[in-house]
Design an enzyme around this catalytic site. Structure first.
Site, PDB file in Angstrom:
ATOM      1  CG  PHE A  11      -1.884   1.198   1.168  1.00  0.00           C
ATOM      2  CD1 PHE A  11      -3.109   1.074   0.534  1.00  0.00           C
ATOM      3  CD2 PHE A  11      -1.547   2.423   1.725  1.00  0.00           C
ATOM      4  CE1 PHE A  11      -3.989   2.154   0.464  1.00  0.00           C
ATOM      5  CE2 PHE A  11      -2.416   3.508   1.660  1.00  0.00           C
ATOM      6  CZ  PHE A  11      -3.641   3.368   1.024  1.00  0.00           C
ATOM      7  CE  LYS A  35       0.267   6.780   6.984  1.00  0.00           C
ATOM      8  NZ  LYS A  35      -1.105   7.282   6.943  1.00  0.00           N
ATOM      9  CG  ASP A  88       5.844   3.884   1.382  1.00  0.00           C
ATOM     10  OD1 ASP A  88       5.860   4.604   2.401  1.00  0.00           O
ATOM     11  OD2 ASP A  88       4.816   3.667   0.724  1.00  0.00           O
TER      12      ASP A  88
END
Length: 460
Positions: A151, A265, A236
């Protein structure tokens, strides 16, 4: 004006679901109401949310990993207030800001190896988009290899390296040349890279959907293969970075340095969206290789001063409060405690993770009565079983958690890194109680989830 807005916010707290049903996303409102997650939180501090009834909820979701330092941290709030009061010249565009330079300098200091060239973004998915562009431009190759269960975001480029069909459907055709391979399979990765025509291999160091952890030799082997076949490695770490796994960056567990690192984030401190692509000066120089190409990749808000100040303050908190070390210690306690419960409860088959990124895997039981109910539930809906864990965790124990992904039978927790032993003990006791109920075939847990499946089927 600002006081009036805050007053109106207080006055209209009870209207949150009405407003979202009418103007934002009514289907998400329905989901929250069906699973009993419609608490209407009105304030938050540290590891706790407070709902409209004054009930405190232990937040083991942390905004999908945004709140590594906890919610509304006073240091970051103070820095942001001071930055606003300083009336900085933000986003001049045809000039340079010192705060973005300072944050870039700090990121170069804390990231592994020779990663020192920074491009700031507004989100993780934007970071992935930029990283794909950087790799294609610097390598001159357009193919990208990615992993099953990956994802990386939901914009079209990032979605092209998501292997999950539930996100890809209705969006095909996506970016050409994107090749999926199984996670933890070096033979499959070498087969994909063997032609020497792949620009990048992108991976989540620890996969978010399901919390899949790489085998001990996987990332070192992948590094060797990428070097052998002239492929850039893109790590990532949007969710697993900045202390989440008990290291500042998860790649440090396996001693590898990617060519491009994507973060976001938690860098925001939960206040101002911010992310970064951190790469080598060599790669950066192949993209921004002339004055005419100084805007080879750009955005409007990436270097805004409030985001830069939030990033700097967040890193200060991580370092000064030893939150990376606390993540390793608290995560170790949770994993050890949950592994003991695998011996006690047959449906809890595995606990995996690093630091405070933890997945609890459930599997079909061996006892006949439980097996029959398991199969019935999965026949109704493959995603129902984990609601038997997450719903009572919230309803009975006031702990917020999440299902890790579609059809995985995995419950995932992402607690703030500042949780303490009391919070860990509360979670472990709650899980023991919830699992005990889930293993009672005539218990309320099975009835609740079966009724949920029926209601979902009727309203879908």
């Amino acid at each position: 004006m600002s006081t009036e807005i805050v007053e109106k916010y207080q006055e209209r707290l009870a209207e949150a679901y009405t407003l979202h049903r009418k103007f934002v996303n009514p289907q998400f409102v329905r989901v929250l109401e069906v699973i009993g997650y419609d608490r209407n939180y009105v304030s938050a501090e540290g590891a706790y949310l407070t709902d409209a009834n004054g009930v405190k909820v232990l937040d083991f979701l942390a905004g999908f990993g945004v709140y590594n330092i906890g919610r509304n941290h006073p240091h970051v709030a103070r820095v942001l207030h001071d930055t606003i009061d300083a009336k900085t010249a933000s986003l001049v565009q045809m000039d340079l800001g010192v705060l973005s330079g300072m944050l870039a300098e700090k990121l170069a200091e804390i990231t592994p190896g020779n990663l020192e060239a920074v491009f700031f973004t507004n989100s993780g998915t934007e970071g992935v988009e930029g990283a794909l562009k950087f790799a294609r431009q610097a390598s001159g190759k357009h193919k990208i290899v990615h992993c099953h269960h990956a994802f990386h975001g939901l914009t079209l480029g990032a979605l092209s390296v998501n292997a999950n069909p539930e996100f890809r459907e209705r969006n095909e055709p996506l970016l050409p040349g994107c090749i999926p391979v199984p996670f933890n399979d070096l033979d499959a990765l070498e087969e994909a890279l063997r032609g020497g025509d792949v620009g990048a291999f992108i991976f989540e160091t620890v996969q978010g959907k399901g919390v899949f952890v790489p085998d001990d030799d996987y990332l070192k082997g992948a590094r060797e293969l990428c070097d052998r076949y002239g492929t850039y490695m893109i790590a990532d770490e949007v969710q697993c970075g900045l202390g989440r796994t008990g290291k500042m960056f998860a790649v440090e567990h396996w001693g590898i340095v990617p060519d491009i690192l994507v973060i976001s984030k938690a860098l925001s401190g939960g206040f101002i969206p911010v992310g970064a692509i951190v790469t080598t000066r060599e790669i950066h120089g192949k993209i921004f290789d002339s004055m005419e190409r100084c805007f080879a990749h750009s955005n409007t808000f990436g270097q805004n001063d409030l985001a830069m100040a939030a990033g700097l303050a967040t890193i200060e908190v991580l370092e000064k409060e030893n939150l990376v070390e606390n993540s390793a210690r608290m995560g170790g306690r949770i994993i050890a405690g949950m592994q003991k419960l695998t011996e006690k409860y047959e449906m809890l088959s595995e606990v995996r993770g690093k630091g405070l990124m933890i997945g609890m895997q459930f599997a079909e039981p061996k006892s006949m009565a439980l097996k029959a109910s398991w199969k019935l539930l999965h026949k109704m809906n493959n995603d129902l079983f984990c609601q038997m864990i997450t719903m009572p965790l919230l309803e009975k124990h006031n702990i917020l958690s999440q299902v890790a992904g579609h059809g995985l039978d995995t419950v995932k927790i992402l607690p703030p890194l500042m949780i303490n032993d009391v919070d860990v003990d509360k979670f472990l006791a709650a899980m023991d109680d919830v699992l005990k109920e889930a293993h009672k075939i005539t218990g309320s847990a099975w009835k609740t989830v079966k009724d949920l499946g029926i209601r979902t089927a009727r309203t879908s």
